[in-house]
Enzyme design. Structure first.
Site, PDB file in Angstrom:
ATOM      1  N   HIS A  17       1.753   1.867  -3.275  1.00  0.00           N
ATOM      2  CA  HIS A  17       0.851   2.566  -4.296  1.00  0.00           C
ATOM      3  C   HIS A  17       0.946   4.159  -4.072  1.00  0.00           C
ATOM      4  O   HIS A  17       1.066   4.529  -5.703  1.00  0.00           O
ATOM      5  CB  HIS A  17      -0.321   1.787  -3.685  1.00  0.00           C
ATOM      6  CG  HIS A  17      -1.072   1.015  -4.458  1.00  0.00           C
ATOM      7  ND1 HIS A  17      -1.255   0.686  -5.814  1.00  0.00           N
ATOM      8  CD2 HIS A  17      -2.340   0.104  -3.885  1.00  0.00           C
ATOM      9  CE1 HIS A  17      -1.885  -0.813  -5.955  1.00  0.00           C
ATOM     10  NE2 HIS A  17      -1.909  -1.124  -5.542  1.00  0.00           N
ATOM     11  N   GLU A  42       0.961  -1.190  -0.335  1.00  0.00           N
ATOM     12  CA  GLU A  42      -0.259   0.167   0.321  1.00  0.00           C
ATOM     13  C   GLU A  42       0.955   1.515  -0.036  1.00  0.00           C
ATOM     14  O   GLU A  42       0.576   2.018  -0.734  1.00  0.00           O
ATOM     15  CB  GLU A  42      -0.812   0.220   1.156  1.00  0.00           C
ATOM     16  CG  GLU A  42      -2.269  -1.104   1.395  1.00  0.00           C
ATOM     17  CD  GLU A  42      -2.771  -1.558  -0.462  1.00  0.00           C
ATOM     18  OE1 GLU A  42      -2.877  -0.170  -0.295  1.00  0.00           O
ATOM     19  OE2 GLU A  42      -2.723  -2.663  -0.199  1.00  0.00           O
TER      20      GLU A  42
END
Length: 295
Positions: free
Chosen positions: A147, A144
């Site tokens: 990202h 994450e």
């Protein structure tokens, strides 16, 4: 019911804001939305406008749609470890410290969202914390964070804005041409072909058709960013941890996140073909990691 009300309220607010922008353009700059140039401006306003408004309110929407609770002050060792892990990874990735949240869900999943690299949110489900080891959770968090570091939220917003614009524009141009031909209107010069129920029916039909085709483009880029985030996570914590996390995810059910949040989760939903998937099959993600060399 809460999610439906939130969805409707958000979309009504977006329409109001974009309508105000259109009225300003007409009043101040004299934009003629009946011309092809005006239509393209109209399409860009709604195509990019809706995408960017969704991006700017993405953290707010994510918290309310999932019930995610941001960790302000750690209440236990698990929350303290989550904060410290994300802080360390954010420093390694060169981004600002994201907000860290936990949302209540039996599925093992996590997502990242936010308007920029320094204004973001990382959230994990209670199911993920219960079902995964620390090494696996660490890898998911690194995915994450990657990202965010890759700017994936902004990139996908730009792509969505471009395809939205062309869907809106082409649907109205082709509907106008067909409607004019059917009515024997040879005057041209206007995209709406005289308007009427037939024109608006054709617009809806072509928006559905072009929207379905455009979604394939968005899905493709979404799958590519998952590969990049997996590689980024492997660089941060090691490929073995990321592979172990993906293997654990493969044992659970498909994502239960709603459609607006689905692309941001580490795990997607199954589809009849890969072209319709926001995430690559997990076995392909594992193979990509195994075939990649890391520093």
């Amino acid at each position: 019911m809460k999610r439906i009300i939130l969805f409707l309220a958000t979309n009504i607010a977006v329409l109001i804001v974009l309508s105000i922008v259109m009225n300003i353009l007409m009043a101040v700059f004299g934009v003629d939305f009946g011309s092809y140039t005006g239509l393209l401006i109209f399409a860009a306003i709604f195509g990019f406008g809706g995408a960017f408004i969704s991006l700017f309110i993405s953290k707010w929407m994510a918290k309310r749609s999932t019930g995610a609770k941001v960790i302000e002050q750690p209440r236990n060792d698990a929350e303290r470890w989550l904060l410290e892990t994300v802080r360390k990874q954010a420093q390694q990735a060169g981004i600002g410290m994201p907000e860290v949240a936990i949302y209540d869900s039996p599925e093992a999943n996590a997502f990242a969202t936010g308007a920029s690299k320094n204004n973001s949110l990382v959230a994990v489900s209670t199911g993920l914390l219960r079902s995964m080891s620390k090494d696996e959770v660490e890898a998911v968090l690194a995915h994450e964070v990657s990202h965010i570091a890759n700017g994936d939220m902004v990139t996908l917003t730009l792509i969505q804005g471009v395809v939205n614009t062309f869907v809106i524009f082409l649907a109205r141009v082709i509907a106008g041409l067909i409607n004019s031909a059917l009515r024997g209107n040879q005057q041209g010069g206007s995209h709406h072909g005289g308007g009427g129920f037939a024109y608006f029916g054709l617009v809806i039909l072509f928006e559905i058709l072009f929207g379905a085709l455009a979604s394939l483009i968005v899905f493709y880029f979404s799958r590519q960013r998952e590969y990049r985030a997996d590689a980024g996570a492997a660089s941060l914590v090691g490929p073995s941890k990321m592979i172990a996390a993906l293997q654990r995810l493969s044992q659970g059910k498909e994502s239960q996140l709603d459609d607006k949040m689905l692309a941001f989760g580490i795990k997607g939903k199954l589809a009849k073909g890969e072209l319709m998937m926001t995430h690559p099959p997990i076995e392909k993600r594992i193979a990509a990691l195994r075939n990649r060399s890391f520093q």
